[in-house]
Design a protein around this motif. Structure first.
Motif, short mmCIF file in Angstrom:
data_model
loop_
_atom_site.label_atom_id
_atom_site.label_comp_id
_atom_site.label_asym_id
_atom_site.label_seq_id
_atom_site.Cartn_x
_atom_site.Cartn_y
_atom_site.Cartn_z
N THR A 228 -14.03 -29.40 42.43
CA THR A 228 -12.15 -29.34 42.38
C THR A 228 -11.30 -28.45 42.76
O THR A 228 -10.64 -28.89 43.31
CB THR A 228 -12.35 -30.07 40.67
N LEU A 325 -7.34 -36.76 39.31
CA LEU A 325 -7.18 -36.81 37.99
C LEU A 325 -5.87 -38.46 38.23
O LEU A 325 -5.12 -38.33 39.28
CB LEU A 325 -6.26 -35.68 38.30
N SER A 354 -9.22 -31.69 35.58
CA SER A 354 -9.47 -32.61 36.39
C SER A 354 -10.75 -32.32 35.79
O SER A 354 -11.67 -33.88 36.17
CB SER A 354 -9.36 -32.44 37.66
#
Length: 389
Positions: A228, A325, A354
């Motif tokens: 991420t 997100l 996220s």
């Protein structure tokens, strides 16, 4: 309650945990001081880990395309050297373009401010010509720029003694900062050169001291976090470069002043999600305002148009769903991160939130599956089908 061996172990653990919490609550100031001291000792290594993570993103791409097959052991050092050269070259190029432009801008603005003030004063007097008391008030707003500059220089001269008296402490702070950065940078180099070995050692420690399921969950969370953060960093940097080039090209075609400086400034501030580009817009509008107020107004309009193009067309394709997100949580993450850690928090909290969002979503879906309820995606699909019907 049956006081077997398992229950006695749980009770002992609860008693120890309660005692630790009680002792920490009484001596919380000492604990905080100790935590601060430990963090200060470990900070160079934390910084090194952050540097290694950032450099690993381009180094991984360089290593993937590097055609070194016969000498596989040299692939990692060559990739690291090329990455350091690439990052240093980009920073040098930006500095080479921006610093001379920044010096010229400061000199130009210092000359433009008095002229702008006189023109604005004359325009205001002409506009309020039918209101003598307002014109009189405007005429009294006379700024002696030479005197103001002299007072600033005098203030700096009077403060020279204070500056000289603190030279030693300032020098020590600079030396400490450089030392910390050097240690962190060397630590980052070691991490990048031996990241597979470090990964194997971490997995070995987890298998040795934790249950297999717990170790697997920790490694899964670590992989999700790395993926991420890497996607967010790559997408955000690419999007910022594209936005900066768009502004540079547009301002150059329109023959606006400070095109290079404003383009680089917007590119850097665009790294801050949501609010960053507007900071660059404000500074750019102020610089152009000192030259031509009408051009400043047009610049704001151009900024809003390019921002819409970037937000609706470029950003979804460049960054896409790499962070995963929803927009409302992005705004919340930026706000909370900025309140806690400033600009650094704005950058860190989006991928961090996220990760938490993904973990919470997976946990909720797993729990719903156990209870036989529908997942969120299934409910959304049913809502979509009903709306289409």
């Amino acid at each position: 309650m049956n006081l077997n061996k398992e229950n006695r172990k749980i009770i002992r653990g609860l008693i120890v945990f309660t005692m630790v919490v009680f002792i920490v609550g009484i001596n919380y100031r000492t604990v905080l001081d100790l935590a601060g001291t430990i963090f200060g000792i470990l900070f160079p290594f934390v910084l090194g880990g952050g540097i290694a993570f950032v450099l690993n993103v381009p180094m991984r791409s360089v290593e993937r395309i590097l055609p070194v097959k016969k000498h596989e052991k040299l692939k990692r050092p060559i990739s690291l050297v090329l990455t350091l050269a690439l990052v240093s070259g980009v920073l040098f190029l930006v500095g080479f373009l921006v610093i001379p432009e920044l010096v010229r801008t400061i000199a130009s603005v210092s000359e433009s401010v008095p002229v702008f003030w006189e023109n604005a004063q004359a325009e205001a007097e002409a506009f309020f010509v039918n209101y003598p008391y307002i014109v009189g008030y405007i005429e009294e707003m006379d700024v002696n720029w030479k005197q103001l500059i002299g007072e600033i220089m005098a203030f700096l001269g009077n403060g020279a003694g204070t500056v000289l008296s603190s030279t030693v402490s300032a020098a020590m702070s600079v030396i400490n900062g450089l030392t910390t950065f050097f240690i962190g940078f060397v630590f980052a180099i070691y991490i990048l050169l031996q990241k597979e070995t470090l990964g194997r050692q971490v997995r070995k420690v987890l298998r040795a001291f934790l249950p297999e399921r717990t170790g697997a969950v920790i490694l899964e969370i670590a992989a999700l976090t790395e993926r991420t953060f890497s996607n967010f960093l790559t997408g955000q940097c690419l999007e910022a470069v594209i936005l900066g080039l768009m502004f540079f090209a547009t301002l150059t075609v329109m023959r606006y002043p400070y095109a290079v400086l404003i383009g680089v400034l917007i590119a850097f501030t665009a790294l801050i999600p949501i609010f960053g580009a507007f900071i660059g817009c404000f500074v750019g509008a102020f610089l152009i305002l000192m030259v031509n107020p009408m051009q400043a107004l047009v610049f704001v309009i151009v900024f809003l148009i390019l921002q819409q193009i970037e937000g609706n067309l470029i950003y979804p394709h460049v960054v896409g769903n790499s962070v995963g997100l929803p927009s409302i949580w992005v705004l919340a993450a930026v706000t909370i991160g900025g309140s806690v850690m400033g600009i650094t928090g704005m950058l860190i909290f989006i991928p961090l939130c996220s990760v938490f969002y993904s973990l919470l979503r997976d946990a909720a879906n797993a729990r719903l599956a156990l209870t036989g309820q529908k997942k969120e995606e299934e409910i959304q699909d049913e809502d979509t089908k009903s709306e289409e019907a």
